[in-house]
Motif scaffolding. Structure first.
Motif, PDB file in Angstrom:
ATOM      1  N   ALA A 176      38.183 -22.748   3.285  1.00  0.00           N
ATOM      2  CA  ALA A 176      39.426 -22.000   3.420  1.00  0.00           C
ATOM      3  C   ALA A 176      39.164 -20.611   4.002  1.00  0.00           C
ATOM      4  O   ALA A 176      40.056 -20.003   4.598  1.00  0.00           O
ATOM      5  CB  ALA A 176      40.117 -21.868   2.067  1.00  0.00           C
ATOM      6  N   ARG A 177      37.917 -20.125   3.822  1.00  0.00           N
ATOM      7  CA  ARG A 177      37.546 -18.796   4.310  1.00  0.00           C
ATOM      8  C   ARG A 177      36.287 -18.917   5.167  1.00  0.00           C
ATOM      9  O   ARG A 177      35.208 -18.420   4.799  1.00  0.00           O
ATOM     10  CB  ARG A 177      37.316 -17.853   3.131  1.00  0.00           C
ATOM     11  CG  ARG A 177      38.587 -17.633   2.295  1.00  0.00           C
ATOM     12  CD  ARG A 177      38.280 -17.114   0.920  1.00  0.00           C
ATOM     13  NE  ARG A 177      39.510 -16.851   0.167  1.00  0.00           N
ATOM     14  CZ  ARG A 177      39.600 -16.886  -1.153  1.00  0.00           C
ATOM     15  NH1 ARG A 177      38.537 -17.166  -1.885  1.00  0.00           N
ATOM     16  NH2 ARG A 177      40.747 -16.633  -1.754  1.00  0.00           N
ATOM     17  N   PRO A 178      36.394 -19.609   6.317  1.00  0.00           N
ATOM     18  CA  PRO A 178      35.192 -19.883   7.127  1.00  0.00           C
ATOM     19  C   PRO A 178      34.510 -18.638   7.658  1.00  0.00           C
ATOM     20  O   PRO A 178      33.299 -18.665   7.909  1.00  0.00           O
ATOM     21  CB  PRO A 178      35.729 -20.750   8.270  1.00  0.00           C
ATOM     22  CG  PRO A 178      37.201 -20.496   8.309  1.00  0.00           C
ATOM     23  CD  PRO A 178      37.606 -20.207   6.901  1.00  0.00           C
ATOM     24  N   LYS A 227      43.427 -25.015  -1.526  1.00  0.00           N
ATOM     25  CA  LYS A 227      43.569 -25.134  -0.067  1.00  0.00           C
ATOM     26  C   LYS A 227      42.645 -26.208   0.499  1.00  0.00           C
ATOM     27  O   LYS A 227      42.205 -26.119   1.648  1.00  0.00           O
ATOM     28  CB  LYS A 227      43.313 -23.784   0.598  1.00  0.00           C
ATOM     29  CG  LYS A 227      44.359 -22.733   0.238  1.00  0.00           C
ATOM     30  CD  LYS A 227      44.194 -21.472   1.068  1.00  0.00           C
ATOM     31  CE  LYS A 227      45.307 -20.470   0.765  1.00  0.00           C
ATOM     32  NZ  LYS A 227      45.167 -19.233   1.574  1.00  0.00           N
ATOM     33  N   ASP A 228      42.363 -27.213  -0.303  1.00  0.00           N
ATOM     34  CA  ASP A 228      41.545 -28.335   0.159  1.00  0.00           C
ATOM     35  C   ASP A 228      42.350 -29.135   1.181  1.00  0.00           C
ATOM     36  O   ASP A 228      43.372 -29.735   0.856  1.00  0.00           O
ATOM     37  CB  ASP A 228      41.156 -29.223  -1.029  1.00  0.00           C
ATOM     38  CG  ASP A 228      40.068 -30.228  -0.674  1.00  0.00           C
ATOM     39  OD1 ASP A 228      39.999 -30.651   0.502  1.00  0.00           O
ATOM     40  OD2 ASP A 228      39.293 -30.594  -1.568  1.00  0.00           O
ATOM     41  N   PRO A 252      41.805 -21.237  -6.952  1.00  0.00           N
ATOM     42  CA  PRO A 252      42.768 -20.608  -6.045  1.00  0.00           C
ATOM     43  C   PRO A 252      42.124 -20.126  -4.747  1.00  0.00           C
ATOM     44  O   PRO A 252      41.066 -19.486  -4.761  1.00  0.00           O
ATOM     45  CB  PRO A 252      43.301 -19.420  -6.858  1.00  0.00           C
ATOM     46  CG  PRO A 252      43.033 -19.781  -8.283  1.00  0.00           C
ATOM     47  CD  PRO A 252      41.763 -20.571  -8.264  1.00  0.00           C
ATOM     48  N   GLY A 253      42.747 -20.464  -3.632  1.00  0.00           N
ATOM     49  CA  GLY A 253      42.288 -19.994  -2.338  1.00  0.00           C
ATOM     50  C   GLY A 253      41.048 -20.676  -1.805  1.00  0.00           C
ATOM     51  O   GLY A 253      40.513 -20.268  -0.772  1.00  0.00           O
ATOM     52  N   PRO A 258      34.082 -25.385  -1.973  1.00  0.00           N
ATOM     53  CA  PRO A 258      34.529 -24.098  -2.490  1.00  0.00           C
ATOM     54  C   PRO A 258      33.424 -23.090  -2.761  1.00  0.00           C
ATOM     55  O   PRO A 258      33.711 -21.914  -3.000  1.00  0.00           O
ATOM     56  CB  PRO A 258      35.234 -24.479  -3.796  1.00  0.00           C
ATOM     57  CG  PRO A 258      34.486 -25.689  -4.272  1.00  0.00           C
ATOM     58  CD  PRO A 258      34.129 -26.442  -3.010  1.00  0.00           C
ATOM     59  N   MET A 259      32.173 -23.534  -2.727  1.00  0.00           N
ATOM     60  CA  MET A 259      31.080 -22.656  -3.131  1.00  0.00           C
ATOM     61  C   MET A 259      31.010 -21.391  -2.269  1.00  0.00           C
ATOM     62  O   MET A 259      30.665 -20.316  -2.756  1.00  0.00           O
ATOM     63  CB  MET A 259      29.749 -23.401  -3.073  1.00  0.00           C
ATOM     64  CG  MET A 259      29.655 -24.576  -4.026  1.00  0.00           C
ATOM     65  SD  MET A 259      30.404 -26.111  -3.384  1.00  0.00           S
ATOM     66  CE  MET A 259      29.095 -26.724  -2.310  1.00  0.00           C
ATOM     67  N   ASN A 260      31.339 -21.531  -0.992  1.00  0.00           N
ATOM     68  CA  ASN A 260      31.302 -20.392  -0.084  1.00  0.00           C
ATOM     69  C   ASN A 260      32.584 -19.569  -0.149  1.00  0.00           C
ATOM     70  O   ASN A 260      32.565 -18.364   0.081  1.00  0.00           O
ATOM     71  CB  ASN A 260      31.073 -20.878   1.344  1.00  0.00           C
ATOM     72  CG  ASN A 260      30.949 -19.740   2.340  1.00  0.00           C
ATOM     73  OD1 ASN A 260      29.942 -19.067   2.395  1.00  0.00           O
ATOM     74  ND2 ASN A 260      32.005 -19.512   3.130  1.00  0.00           N
TER      75      ASN A 260
END
Length: 275
Positions: A176-178, A227-228, A252-253, A258-260
């Motif tokens: 979600a936050r590349p 946000k998957d 969330p988010g 999700p680890m990153n």
């Protein structure tokens, strides 16, 4: 990084498998399992936090990362992979570790829990709780990602990785936050996806997979990023229905990996789930 070799049973007698892994930290053992097409470095954002309280073993699954594919005569299916991971733990002298997995790794973690090979399970967006339509959608995205990774010349990947916009192009299906992912990590995981020898067989084996059994008498945490975009979060509700005793956590988010996206939150979920 280290490697370990051990025998796994096959219809034609024992076969030797060699896996790559990294081990760091002190405390109760925690085995980390990545998703399809990824590698153990997917866990790098949380490993240092986990290692303050756990003996962390991050493994490249057979046919992914630096690990060899399964030997001839063995399928990349759930029973075989579970047996191989059990043999890995035996070889490393780990008796019933805690286990955490993401995507395919989450499904494998749940299978190890179902077989009572581990002392707790934390599954981040695990595979196996999809409808047929959701599975085809996810497999379509994964196939497209694989084709893109194999088709892009390395200089193009390296150039894209240098900008936040380029990293978004390469990895927004799973993060979600590349932009938070480092250029070096994006290049490495794009190459890992392109070179994953176990990808096609693992994906093919997954077409018939559905996780349908409860895991009683074992601590289970299922966590899902809000946000998957790959395995949509309503699958987490299904997981809770199938495993009523599981703790269902929203991230969330966070995206599919999700680890990153939120290392501190994910590390806390993993530590809480492995007590």
């Amino acid at each position: 990084m280290a490697t370990v070799s051990f025998d796994v049973p096959s219809p034609h007698g024992p076969r030797t498998l060699t896996l790559s892994y990294a081990r760091v930290g002190t405390g109760e053992p925690l085995l980390l399992l990545h998703g399809i097409g990824h590698h153990r470095q997917a866990w790098d954002p949380v490993v240092d936090i986990l290692a303050t309280e756990r003996d962390v073993i991050a493994v490249d699954l057979p046919g992914f990362g630096a690990s060899a594919p399964l030997p001839d005569g063995l399928r990349h299916d759930l029973p075989t992979m579970s047996t191989a991971l059990g043999a890995l733990c035996d070889t490393l002298g780990i008796d019933r570790p805690h286990v955490a997995g993401n995507s395919l790794g989450g499904l494998l973690a749940l299978e190890l829990g179902r077989e009572k090979r581990v002392r707790s399970v934390t599954a981040l967006s695990p595979a196996g709780f999809w409808t047929p339509v959701e599975r085809r959608y996810a497999f379509g995205i994964l196939t497209a990602m694989r084709q893109a990774a194999r088709g892009l010349p390395l200089p193009v990947v390296e150039r894209l990785s240098r900008s936040a916009a380029g990293r978004t192009v390469l990895t927004s299906s799973i993060y979600a936050r590349p932009a938070r992912r480092s250029p070096e990590a994006v290049v490495a995981e794009t190459l890992a996806l392109a070179r994953a020898e176990g990808f096609a067989e693992t994906l093919r084996a997954g077409t018939t997979v559905q996780f349908t059994e409860d895991i009683p008498d074992l601590p289970v945490t299922v966590a899902w990023g809000t946000k998957d975009r790959l395995l949509v979060r309503r699958q987490g509700v299904r997981a809770k229905q199938i495993i009523p005793g599981a703790r269902l956590v929203r991230l969330p988010g966070c995206g599919h990996v999700p680890m990153n996206d939120d290392p501190a939150l994910v590390a806390r979920v993993l530590l809480d789930g492995s007590r």
